[in-house]
Design a protein around this motif. Structure first.
Motif, mmCIF file in Angstrom:
data_model
loop_
_atom_site.group_PDB
_atom_site.id
_atom_site.type_symbol
_atom_site.label_atom_id
_atom_site.label_comp_id
_atom_site.label_asym_id
_atom_site.label_seq_id
_atom_site.Cartn_x
_atom_site.Cartn_y
_atom_site.Cartn_z
ATOM 1 N N TYR A 45 54.849 34.567 16.035
ATOM 2 C CA TYR A 45 53.330 34.591 15.576
ATOM 3 C C TYR A 45 52.991 36.346 15.475
ATOM 4 O O TYR A 45 53.205 36.855 16.272
ATOM 5 N N LEU A 163 41.164 33.767 18.744
ATOM 6 C CA LEU A 163 40.850 32.739 17.640
ATOM 7 C C LEU A 163 39.431 32.205 18.240
ATOM 8 O O LEU A 163 38.598 31.617 17.446
ATOM 9 N N ARG A 174 30.130 30.883 6.358
ATOM 10 C CA ARG A 174 29.439 29.989 7.284
ATOM 11 C C ARG A 174 27.959 30.348 7.273
ATOM 12 O O ARG A 174 27.225 29.390 6.978
ATOM 13 N N THR B 47 33.112 20.173 10.867
ATOM 14 C CA THR B 47 31.709 20.502 10.811
ATOM 15 C C THR B 47 31.567 21.602 10.018
ATOM 16 O O THR B 47 30.414 22.072 9.640
ATOM 17 N N HIS B 48 32.777 22.672 10.116
ATOM 18 C CA HIS B 48 32.445 23.716 9.005
ATOM 19 C C HIS B 48 32.942 23.308 7.666
ATOM 20 O O HIS B 48 32.473 24.191 6.788
ATOM 21 N N ALA B 197 37.704 26.638 8.220
ATOM 22 C CA ALA B 197 37.554 25.277 9.072
ATOM 23 C C ALA B 197 39.132 24.895 9.358
ATOM 24 O O ALA B 197 39.095 23.943 10.165
ATOM 25 N N MET B 199 42.043 26.228 11.350
ATOM 26 C CA MET B 199 42.304 27.521 12.070
ATOM 27 C C MET B 199 43.795 27.372 12.447
ATOM 28 O O MET B 199 44.112 26.295 13.127
ATOM 29 N N GLY B 201 47.173 28.616 14.568
ATOM 30 C CA GLY B 201 47.618 29.332 15.945
ATOM 31 C C GLY B 201 48.222 28.419 16.971
ATOM 32 O O GLY B 201 48.692 27.409 16.657
ATOM 33 N N PRO B 202 48.637 29.251 17.958
ATOM 34 C CA PRO B 202 49.498 28.515 18.939
ATOM 35 C C PRO B 202 48.549 27.317 19.451
ATOM 36 O O PRO B 202 47.455 27.339 19.683
ATOM 37 N N GLU B 205 46.370 27.409 22.554
ATOM 38 C CA GLU B 205 45.377 28.139 22.293
ATOM 39 C C GLU B 205 44.295 27.465 21.307
ATOM 40 O O GLU B 205 42.979 27.678 21.620
ATOM 41 N N VAL B 209 40.604 26.920 22.477
ATOM 42 C CA VAL B 209 39.016 27.207 21.563
ATOM 43 C C VAL B 209 38.333 25.947 21.365
ATOM 44 O O VAL B 209 37.119 26.123 21.169
ATOM 45 N N GLN B 212 36.247 25.262 24.158
ATOM 46 C CA GLN B 212 35.036 26.042 24.185
ATOM 47 C C GLN B 212 34.145 25.870 23.340
ATOM 48 O O GLN B 212 32.784 25.772 23.686
ATOM 49 N N ARG B 213 34.339 25.498 21.950
ATOM 50 C CA ARG B 213 33.232 25.158 20.968
ATOM 51 C C ARG B 213 32.526 23.969 21.407
ATOM 52 O O ARG B 213 31.325 23.815 21.233
ATOM 53 N N ARG B 216 29.963 24.693 24.351
ATOM 54 C CA ARG B 216 29.215 25.604 23.941
ATOM 55 C C ARG B 216 28.258 24.937 23.023
ATOM 56 O O ARG B 216 26.987 25.350 23.244
#
Lengths: 428, 305
Positions: A45, A163, A174, B47-48, B197, B199, B201-202, B205, B209, B212-213, B216
């Motif tokens: 990565y 991220l 956005r 949503t994005h 929209a 994303m 990644g690992p 992770e 995220v 977290q979204r 929030r």
């Protein structure tokens, strides 16, 4: 003995089936993966460094009225170890600036793409945002210091370590698309991007630079039909709230949605033919009254909720005290000093004008110049008990004189100009 | 070929069976699960998503399909019909009405979910499908025999077949841009997405995220990461403002898709006992019936005498 051959065939077939379907499948699968495993091992990565901050904090920002813990997680942050809480932070820090303070045009050219730069009319958007979310609707999680550029927090690389927040391209898109795609229902790139090779490029940039929000149509009067049987109608005089009560737009319109005006399909949607497709947005009791409650908190429901349309507010018909001509241009609060309380003032001039005392008052100010005889009298001789709201009485001295048929002097006409009264003497 | 009589065929087939048995016993040394804990994934935040369909164009371009002009993809007429991934469009975007705000429709991208325990890998009888260490589920045309078991097995109905081709038709599906991602790159669709929209990644992770979204912004998101646990977890995961079933994402439980079929299969053939017992039972019946016939025959013959 003939049968024995058949049994052997059966046995072999059984064994074959077991091996093929039972376990062979799964093992074969992993066998093939082992071959490719070495190839995959090179995969890593890619990690990138976070972008360097574009803006720096002012040196004395520690003296600002904000809790250090909003941005820093340690007790004593230093330049080398600022120990910043990564964005998006739990607490919102926002900026408040007037639209004029910011730049007029911002050219968004940080990302090199096929579609060319975006010329962003910053001032125009800032002006519009005053009635909506304000600066922080775009400049979210900003510090109390300078307004930070998007790139300060949003990294330009899509492959990155952190991220938790979108990259720069996504952050731009956005912000813009969350509103823009609502009214156009389109995702056309050319709506914002101007191609460098486009022949109309200069013209397009000029158009954006000159663009202004068109004047907003202000309604004079709105009659709301409520759900209540008693007090069904609420009449709202918009012009009076703006002009007479001196409310500025933002005091009510602080949470507006661009879509209230900008939706191209809204008109169609509001037509009767679309009734079935329309969804009624249910507003709560609080939401309905939110705009009014700030000023009308102490009023009864009946103040606004009437069975028929309410007449425009007029000081004379409501209170009996005519503001014409000398009190017309005054602000309500010049007389009604107590905030939110518009009751309890006497019609008697001296209740406000304490300087209207014996021998000091120039009687010409009310449009009547006393003749020599009457000028020497004391106030109470005509105005019983020094009550100036009632009609003066003449019958203490005169048997056949009555006010206002007979006057103790001559009338003068008054000209109200620039909030000051000038007098011109006029013979009766 | 004249030598192949019944006896020789039996000899040959038995030899083959034992040979394959020997092969499988060697393969048992391979690990049972080679998935990397750092395997990659994609978080789709519906949503994005703005429904620009740039991802469809990028996918076709990077896989050598006829993509055409990207501007044509911005036409929203296609959303009138619900579409599914096809043999030459590995990913499609669909549109749904948004109950929260009618002005912003919900756009959802569909593609292979790249399950952690893929049903296609389990169902493929020749091992043409494989789950790679970093999460990608890929298909090997050299091994495929075109049985299309994978299409039936997939809980998301993703693999497609080139029905138009008479000779050497392929099984087609999103390969997580294996060419790119195996060299540290990102999938073509993720790269082009204007609003991120998608994303990349690992996987661990991404789940962090996503949580977290949701935390929030509890009003914006349903408290559910689609694909975190569905069919045992998938590499592609979805966040949405409405229930996933409203976006035609099939409702699945946490059990892995091949888990059920494999346990039945393995149960049936456990230690060869059930099949042996079955065949022994059948053989027994045959023997008894045969014996009975012989006895009857003998009796008839005796009576005739």
């Amino acid at each position: 003995m003939k049968n024995y051959k058949l049994y052997i065939v059966l046995l072999f077939l059984t064994a074959g089936t077991i091996l093929l379907f039972g376990s062979n499948l799964k093992e074969m699968k992993y066998l093939s993966q082992v071959e490719d495993k070495n190839q995959i091992k090179t995969q890593k990565y890619v990690q990138t460094k976070p972008a360097e901050a574009a803006g720096e904090m002012p040196k004395d920002h520690s003296k600002m009225e904000i809790d250090c813990k909003t941005c820093h997680y340690c007790e004593y942050p230093t330049i080398n170890e600022p120990c910043l809480i990564s964005c998006p932070r739990k607490d919102m820090v926002s900026v408040h600036h007037a639209a004029d303070e910011g730049p007029e045009i911002v050219e968004l050219d940080m990302i090199k793409g096929d579609y060319g730069v975006v010329v962003f009319s910053h001032k125009l958007h800032a002006e519009m945002s005053e009635m909506s979310g304000g600066c922080e609707s775009c400049h979210h999680y900003n510090t109390t210091g300078p307004v930070l550029k998007c790139i300060t927090c949003h990294e330009p690389n899509r492959i990155r370590e952190d991220l938790s927040k979108p990259d720069l391209e996504a952050a731009y898109h956005r912000q813009c698309l969350s509103c823009h795609r609502q009214w156009s229902r389109e995702t056309k790139c050319q709506a914002c991007h101007i191609n460098e090779n486009s022949p109309d490029r200069a013209k397009a940039i000029q158009r954006i630079k000159n663009s202004k929000h068109p004047a907003v149509h202000e309604p004079e009067k709105i009659v709301y039909e409520t759900i209540y049987d008693k007090g069904k109608l609420v009449t709202f005089y918009h012009d009076q709230h703006v002009n007479t009560y001196n409310l500025n737009c933002v005091s009510c319109h602080h949470d507006e949605n661009c879509m209230r005006c900008h939706d191209v399909n809204l008109k169609k949607l509001r037509s009767d033919a679309m009734e079935s497709q329309r969804k009624k947005v249910h507003k709560s009791f609080e939401d309905h009254h939110q705009a009014c409650i700030k000023c009308h908190e102490k009023d009864d429901c009946g103040k606004c909720h009437r069975d028929r349309e309410l007449q425009r507010f007029d000081h004379f018909t409501s209170t009996g005290f005519d503001l014409k001509p000398r009190h017309t241009n005054l602000k309500c609060t010049s007389c009604h000093k107590e905030a939110g309380n518009y009751k309890g003032l006497s019609k008697n001039c001296t209740s406000c004008h304490s300087n209207f005392a014996e021998g000091k008052f120039d009687h010409r100010r009310i449009g009547l110049e006393l003749d020599e005889v009457h000028a020497d009298l004391s106030c109470g001789d005509c105005h019983k008990n020094n009550n100036f709201a009632n009609q003066p009485k003449c019958n203490d001295c005169h048997d056949d004189k009555y006010f206002p048929h007979d006057l103790p002097g001559k009338k003068i006409s008054l000209v109200v100009k620039d909030n000051k009264v000038t007098k011109t003497v006029k013979k009766k | 070929m004249k030598n192949i009589n019944r006896r020789n065929f039996l000899k040959f087939s038995s030899a083959l069976t034992f040979a394959s048995a020997g092969l499988t016993s060697n393969a048992k040394a391979a690990p049972n699960n080679i998935l990397s804990p750092d395997r990659m994934g994609v978080l789709v935040d519906t949503t994005h998503c703005v429904g620009c369909r740039n991802c469809e164009w990028a996918c076709k371009t990077s896989h050598g399909h006829d993509a055409g002009d990207i501007e044509k993809y911005h036409n929203r007429e296609v959303f009138k019909e619900f579409r599914r991934p096809k043999d030459h469009s590995f990913t499609v975007v669909n549109e749904f009405e948004n109950p929260k705000n009618e002005l912003i429709p919900i756009n959802v991208k569909y593609q292979c979910m790249h399950c952690d325990k893929p049903a296609c890998v389990s169902a493929c009888i020749v091992g043409a499908f494989q789950k790679n260490e970093m999460g990608q589920v890929t298909w090997d045309g050299g091994k495929c025999i075109g049985c299309r078991y994978c299409m039936v097995a997939c809980p998301f109905q993703i693999p497609t077949f080139e029905y138009e081709k008479a000779i050497e038709p392929n099984i087609n599906k999103c390969d997580f841009c294996f060419e790119r991602t195996s060299k540290g790159g990102i999938p073509a669709c993720v790269e082009i997405c204007p609003v991120e929209a998608l994303m990349f990644g690992p996987r661990t992770e991404l789940i962090r995220v996503a949580r977290q979204r949701i935390k929030r912004n509890p009003e914006r998101y349903k408290n559910h990461i689609y694909g975190e646990k569905e069919v045992g977890g998938t590499s592609w995961m979805y966040l949405s403002s409405v229930d996933a079933s409203q976006l035609k994402l099939p409702k699945h439980k946490d059990k892995t898709a091949p888990g059920v079929s494999e346990s039945i299969q393995h149960g049936i053939f456990a230690y060869f006992v059930p099949p042996l017992a079955l065949y022994a039972w059948l053989g027994g019946i045959m023997w008894i019936s045969k014996r009975r016939k012989e006895i009857i025959q003998e009796v008839v013959e005796e009576e005739a005498k």
